[in-house]
Design a protein around this motif. Structure first.
Motif, PDB file in Angstrom:
ATOM      1  N   GLY A  26      -5.601  24.346 -15.248  1.00 37.37           N
ATOM      2  CA  GLY A  26      -6.377  23.837 -16.404  1.00 37.37           C
ATOM      3  C   GLY A  26      -6.713  21.839 -16.030  1.00 37.37           C
ATOM      4  N   VAL A  27      -6.413  21.211 -17.256  1.00 35.83           N
ATOM      5  CA  VAL A  27      -6.633  20.064 -17.583  1.00 35.83           C
ATOM      6  C   VAL A  27      -5.576  18.975 -16.573  1.00 35.83           C
ATOM      7  CG1 VAL A  27      -6.467  17.911 -19.378  1.00 35.83           C
ATOM      8  CG2 VAL A  27      -8.026  20.013 -19.513  1.00 35.83           C
ATOM      9  N   ALA A  28      -4.094  20.078 -16.673  1.00 37.19           N
ATOM     10  CA  ALA A  28      -2.904  19.417 -15.836  1.00 37.19           C
ATOM     11  C   ALA A  28      -3.398  19.213 -14.054  1.00 37.19           C
ATOM     12  CB  ALA A  28      -1.646  20.082 -15.966  1.00 37.19           C
ATOM     13  N   LEU A  29      -4.165  20.270 -14.088  1.00 41.36           N
ATOM     14  CA  LEU A  29      -4.456  20.541 -13.088  1.00 41.36           C
ATOM     15  C   LEU A  29      -5.360  19.478 -11.924  1.00 41.36           C
ATOM     16  CD1 LEU A  29      -4.570  21.403  -9.747  1.00 41.36           C
ATOM     17  CD2 LEU A  29      -5.665  23.478 -10.561  1.00 41.36           C
ATOM     18  N   PHE A  30      -7.052  19.380 -13.089  1.00 42.44           N
ATOM     19  CA  PHE A  30      -7.451  18.164 -12.717  1.00 42.44           C
ATOM     20  C   PHE A  30      -6.781  17.224 -13.148  1.00 42.44           C
ATOM     21  CE2 PHE A  30     -10.549  15.757 -14.661  1.00 42.44           C
ATOM     22  CZ  PHE A  30     -11.561  15.270 -14.166  1.00 42.44           C
ATOM     23  N   THR A  31      -6.188  16.469 -14.061  1.00 46.83           N
ATOM     24  CA  THR A  31      -5.990  14.868 -13.776  1.00 46.83           C
ATOM     25  C   THR A  31      -4.760  14.550 -12.410  1.00 46.83           C
ATOM     26  OG1 THR A  31      -6.335  14.897 -16.307  1.00 46.83           O
ATOM     27  CG2 THR A  31      -4.680  13.586 -15.469  1.00 46.83           C
ATOM     28  N   GLY A  32      -3.547  15.611 -12.895  1.00 51.44           N
ATOM     29  CA  GLY A  32      -2.670  15.709 -11.133  1.00 51.44           C
ATOM     30  C   GLY A  32      -3.566  15.447 -10.426  1.00 51.44           C
ATOM     31  N   GLY A  33      -4.846  15.822  -9.754  1.00 47.61           N
ATOM     32  CA  GLY A  33      -5.380  15.949  -8.715  1.00 47.61           C
ATOM     33  C   GLY A  33      -5.706  14.735  -8.363  1.00 47.61           C
ATOM     34  N   THR A  34      -6.746  14.549  -9.693  1.00 48.99           N
ATOM     35  CA  THR A  34      -7.495  13.464  -9.568  1.00 48.99           C
ATOM     36  C   THR A  34      -7.101  12.066  -9.604  1.00 48.99           C
ATOM     37  OG1 THR A  34      -9.304  14.013 -10.616  1.00 48.99           O
ATOM     38  CG2 THR A  34      -9.163  11.777 -10.830  1.00 48.99           C
ATOM     39  N   SER A  83       0.551  -1.545  -0.126  1.00 46.12           N
ATOM     40  CA  SER A  83      -0.021  -0.163  -0.325  1.00 46.12           C
ATOM     41  C   SER A  83       0.440   1.281   0.151  1.00 46.12           C
ATOM     42  CB  SER A  83      -0.905   0.444   1.679  1.00 46.12           C
ATOM     43  OG  SER A  83      -0.320   0.381   2.855  1.00 46.12           O
ATOM     44  N   LEU A  84       1.657   0.839   0.840  1.00 48.05           N
ATOM     45  CA  LEU A  84       2.801   2.546   0.801  1.00 48.05           C
ATOM     46  C   LEU A  84       4.005   2.214  -0.553  1.00 48.05           C
ATOM     47  CD1 LEU A  84       5.507   4.861   1.706  1.00 48.05           C
ATOM     48  CD2 LEU A  84       6.295   2.819   3.120  1.00 48.05           C
ATOM     49  N   ALA A  85       4.290   1.491  -1.264  1.00 50.02           N
ATOM     50  CA  ALA A  85       4.478   1.528  -2.509  1.00 50.02           C
ATOM     51  C   ALA A  85       3.839   1.865  -3.686  1.00 50.02           C
ATOM     52  CB  ALA A  85       5.371   0.103  -3.533  1.00 50.02           C
ATOM     53  N   LEU A  86       2.563   1.878  -3.749  1.00 49.76           N
ATOM     54  CA  LEU A  86       1.127   1.621  -4.575  1.00 49.76           C
ATOM     55  C   LEU A  86       0.849   3.235  -4.449  1.00 49.76           C
ATOM     56  CD1 LEU A  86      -0.665   0.840  -7.126  1.00 49.76           C
ATOM     57  CD2 LEU A  86      -2.109   0.824  -5.237  1.00 49.76           C
ATOM     58  N   GLY A  87       0.811   4.151  -2.934  1.00 47.78           N
ATOM     59  CA  GLY A  87       0.386   5.145  -3.186  1.00 47.78           C
ATOM     60  C   GLY A  87       0.984   6.536  -3.167  1.00 47.78           C
ATOM     61  N   VAL A  88       3.030   5.865  -3.295  1.00 47.83           N
ATOM     62  CA  VAL A  88       3.720   6.989  -3.708  1.00 47.83           C
ATOM     63  C   VAL A  88       3.465   6.640  -5.182  1.00 47.83           C
ATOM     64  CG1 VAL A  88       6.377   6.576  -4.403  1.00 47.83           C
ATOM     65  CG2 VAL A  88       5.714   6.385  -1.475  1.00 47.83           C
ATOM     66  N   VAL A  89       3.443   5.740  -5.344  1.00 52.53           N
ATOM     67  CA  VAL A  89       3.638   5.589  -7.201  1.00 52.53           C
ATOM     68  C   VAL A  89       2.895   6.076  -7.664  1.00 52.53           C
ATOM     69  CG1 VAL A  89       3.122   4.128  -9.490  1.00 52.53           C
ATOM     70  CG2 VAL A  89       4.973   3.220  -7.740  1.00 52.53           C
ATOM     71  N   MET A  90       1.619   6.510  -7.368  1.00 53.11           N
ATOM     72  CA  MET A  90       0.194   7.416  -7.377  1.00 53.11           C
ATOM     73  C   MET A  90       0.331   8.317  -7.840  1.00 53.11           C
ATOM     74  SD  MET A  90      -3.340   4.484  -7.586  1.00 53.11           S
ATOM     75  CE  MET A  90      -4.350   5.837  -7.689  1.00 53.11           C
ATOM     76  N   VAL A  91       0.627   8.856  -5.944  1.00 57.94           N
ATOM     77  CA  VAL A  91       0.550  10.201  -5.539  1.00 57.94           C
ATOM     78  C   VAL A  91       1.989  11.073  -6.550  1.00 57.94           C
ATOM     79  CG1 VAL A  91       1.845  11.602  -4.623  1.00 57.94           C
ATOM     80  CG2 VAL A  91       0.520   9.990  -3.798  1.00 57.94           C
ATOM     81  N   GLY A  92       2.894  10.117  -7.153  1.00 59.77           N
ATOM     82  CA  GLY A  92       3.948  10.812  -8.072  1.00 59.77           C
ATOM     83  C   GLY A  92       3.204  10.518  -8.985  1.00 59.77           C
ATOM     84  N   LEU A  93       2.668  10.154  -9.900  1.00 57.07           N
ATOM     85  CA  LEU A  93       2.028  10.315 -11.300  1.00 57.07           C
ATOM     86  C   LEU A  93       1.080  11.033 -11.383  1.00 57.07           C
ATOM     87  CD1 LEU A  93       0.604   7.187 -12.846  1.00 57.07           C
ATOM     88  CD2 LEU A  93       2.404   7.814 -13.427  1.00 57.07           C
ATOM     89  N   GLY A  94       0.630  11.946 -10.368  1.00 57.86           N
ATOM     90  CA  GLY A  94      -0.043  13.476  -9.768  1.00 57.86           C
ATOM     91  C   GLY A  94       1.289  14.545 -10.308  1.00 57.86           C
ATOM     92  N   VAL A  95       1.656  14.370  -8.861  1.00 55.65           N
ATOM     93  CA  VAL A  95       3.086  14.792  -8.640  1.00 55.65           C
ATOM     94  C   VAL A  95       3.848  15.301 -10.047  1.00 55.65           C
ATOM     95  CG1 VAL A  95       4.555  15.881  -7.813  1.00 55.65           C
ATOM     96  CG2 VAL A  95       3.673  14.666  -6.932  1.00 55.65           C
ATOM     97  N   PHE A  96       4.514  14.277 -10.639  1.00 59.64           N
ATOM     98  CA  PHE A  96       4.941  15.207 -12.221  1.00 59.64           C
ATOM     99  C   PHE A  96       4.032  15.279 -13.172  1.00 59.64           C
ATOM    100  CE2 PHE A  96       8.449  12.108 -10.565  1.00 59.64           C
ATOM    101  CZ  PHE A  96       9.033  12.828 -10.968  1.00 59.64           C
ATOM    102  N   ILE A  97       2.591  15.136 -12.990  1.00 59.19           N
ATOM    103  CA  ILE A  97       1.995  16.402 -14.166  1.00 59.19           C
ATOM    104  C   ILE A  97       2.091  17.610 -13.979  1.00 59.19           C
ATOM    105  CG2 ILE A  97      -0.664  15.942 -14.906  1.00 59.19           C
ATOM    106  CD1 ILE A  97      -0.849  13.131 -14.723  1.00 59.19           C
ATOM    107  N   VAL A  98       1.788  17.947 -13.033  1.00 57.09           N
ATOM    108  CA  VAL A  98       1.420  19.053 -12.241  1.00 57.09           C
ATOM    109  C   VAL A  98       2.902  19.834 -12.809  1.00 57.09           C
ATOM    110  CG1 VAL A  98       1.328  20.547 -10.044  1.00 57.09           C
ATOM    111  CG2 VAL A  98      -0.220  18.699 -10.826  1.00 57.09           C
TER     112      VAL A  98
END
Length: 283
Positions: free
Chosen positions: A109-117, A87-102
């Motif tokens: 715009g779309v980047a904020l919505f996608t990264g936040g989601t 759960s730690l590893a998956l949380g870091v990876v998914m949060v990382g996807l959002g952080v890298f997008i932003v």
């Protein structure tokens, strides 16, 4: 048989400490995200990776500090270490996807919505996968509407925090964004716990190790990492200088930078074109 659930067996101690931990991880992660917007391209990925790990570790640690206060009166609780750390590893990876997008596309715009989601879904996924690692003499059941509400809270909080962190880089604004994220993460956790009911398989032996004794050793690694991340952020030169204000728009390729013009908020002009000069035709 319905289990007697208590999420606050230590009173307000675990919710308050959990909230502060979520704020700490959020503050470090958002400062790294903001710092990446000031970094040269080659360093940006490193700052974003550090920010992702800080937010993910802070949220995960927050969850299990809160779980120290969770008990079921009729049965002891154990935790599957593989699922817990997954759960730690998956949380870091998914949060990382959002952080890298932003971090690369900007907090608009779309980047904020996608990264936040994606970040909000990562927070929720970490929570419910961590709950799936819990072992007791019964089965966990959830109210669907309350679970959906907890996911919405996480998405809204992550999006709002990114929006603030992306528009300004002052320390106080970053603190405010981390408080918003902390409220959202903690609110998501306890909303998700409110959706939970425990149905026991039968009468069991409630004796066993306390959740605090089981979980504390597993949190040593993430806590050490957060301390190291804090040292990096505190001693980074740009952070120490306290540069604040709005994030500047990225310079177009081929247009030279002009520090004084950037501070004044206008494009540089040669002195000959300013007040008091005359064009050759007017002479």
């Amino acid at each position: 048989m319905q289990g007697t659930v208590d999420g606050f067996s230590y009173g307000l101690v675990t919710p308050v400490v959990a909230y502060l931990m979520a704020c700490l991880g959020g503050a470090l992660g958002l400062r790294c995200t903001t710092r990446s917007m000031l970094a040269v391209h080659s360093w940006r990925a490193g700052w974003l990776a550090l920010g992702s790990a800080a937010i993910g570790s802070g949220i995960w640690t927050m969850h299990f500090i809160a779980m120290m206060g969770f008990t079921v009166k009729e049965t002891p609780i154990h935790y599957d270490k593989t699922i817990t750390f997954a759960s730690l590893a998956l949380g870091v990876v998914m949060v990382g996807l959002g952080v890298f997008i932003v971090g690369y596309r900007g907090a608009t715009g779309v980047a904020l919505f996608t990264g936040g989601t994606i970040t909000g879904l990562g927070i929720a996924t970490m929570h419910y996968l961590g709950m799936a690692g819990m072992r007791l003499n019964g089965v966990l059941r959830y109210n669907t509407l309350t679970v959906a509400a907890s996911v919405v809270i996480a998405v809204v909080a992550a999006t709002a925090a990114f929006w603030v962190a992306g528009r300004v880089r002052g320390f106080l604004w970053s603190v405010g964004a981390s408080l918003v994220l902390g409220i959202g993460v903690t609110g998501m956790h306890y909303t998700g716990m409110a959706a939970l009911s425990v149905h026991l398989h039968g009468a069991g032996n409630p004796a066993g190790e306390s959740p605090a004794a089981l979980l504390a050793p597993m949190m040593i690694g993430p806590l050490v990492f957060l301390c190291l991340a804090g040292v990096v952020v505190l001693f980074d030169p740009l952070m120490v200088m306290g540069r604040s204000g709005r994030i500047p728009a990225e310079r177009k390729p081929g247009v030279p930078a002009h520090p004084e013009a950037a501070r004044a908020g206008r494009s540089p002009l040669p002195r000959a074109g300013r007040r008091g000069s005359r064009s050759p035709q007017s002479r």
